[in-house]
Design a protein around this motif. Structure first.
Motif, mmCIF file in Angstrom:
data_model
loop_
_atom_site.group_PDB
_atom_site.id
_atom_site.type_symbol
_atom_site.label_atom_id
_atom_site.label_comp_id
_atom_site.label_asym_id
_atom_site.label_seq_id
_atom_site.Cartn_x
_atom_site.Cartn_y
_atom_site.Cartn_z
ATOM 1 N N THR A 176 3.103 10.434 -2.051
ATOM 2 C CA THR A 176 3.980 9.284 -2.218
ATOM 3 C C THR A 176 4.371 8.784 -0.836
ATOM 4 N N TYR A 186 1.581 4.386 -2.678
ATOM 5 C CA TYR A 186 1.045 5.733 -2.872
ATOM 6 C C TYR A 186 -0.329 5.815 -2.225
ATOM 7 N N SER A 246 -0.117 6.932 -9.585
ATOM 8 C CA SER A 246 0.870 6.052 -8.950
ATOM 9 C C SER A 246 1.766 5.410 -9.999
ATOM 10 N N THR A 269 -2.415 2.574 -3.142
ATOM 11 C CA THR A 269 -1.924 1.816 -4.295
ATOM 12 C C THR A 269 -0.592 1.166 -3.964
ATOM 13 N N CYS A 325 -4.990 -1.753 -5.897
ATOM 14 C CA CYS A 325 -5.473 -0.530 -5.263
ATOM 15 C C CYS A 325 -6.723 -0.826 -4.441
#
Length: 133
Positions: free
Chosen positions: A25, A31, A64, A97, A111
């Motif tokens: 994270t 992410y 994510s 992402t 993404c």
């Protein structure tokens, strides 16, 4: 939020069988995930199979969405992919992402997969947040 990647492919299944996915994270809306290309990920042309890249984005972006939904289960509603470049055995693929919007029931995201600092696949998708009773 986290500098360290964690293995998210801990239960038996497709992604664990194919080498797993490392995940971290960055923020509440960003992410990152990664995987290394093995021979079983290749197509007949000797480059990474589009199906594996699709599965990698689905797993990384899906995780994510799950994290953005505060741990609620999420399922893919739609995933639109663009295959832009190639990768080969030994390459590390890194996914990034960005959560674009979150509602009570949906997560919208973008993404990208990169290899050697070049975008090889991009995708946008929508995930449904499941309300399990």
């Amino acid at each position: 939020m986290s500098d360290k990647f964690e293995q998210i492919s801990i239960k038996p299944g497709f992604m664990k069988h194919n080498g797993g996915v490392l995940f971290r994270t960055i923020s509440e809306t960003e992410y990152e995930f990664k995987s290394t290309i093995n021979e079983n990920h290749l197509n007949a042309a000797g480059i990474t199979h589009g199906g594996y890249l699709s599965a990698l984005i689905d797993a990384g972006a899906g995780t994510s969405a799950h994290r953005a939904a505060n741990g609620s289960p999420c399922v893919t509603i739609s995933l639109d992919l663009k295959f832009i470049g190639a990768s080969k055995v030994g390459d590390e693929i890194t996914g990034f992402t960005k959560i674009l919007k979150k509602t009570n029931t949906l997560i919208f995201l973008f993404c990208e997969l990169k290899c050697n600092d070049k975008i090889i696949t991009s995708g946008s998708g929508v995930w449904k947040i499941l309300k399990i009773k």
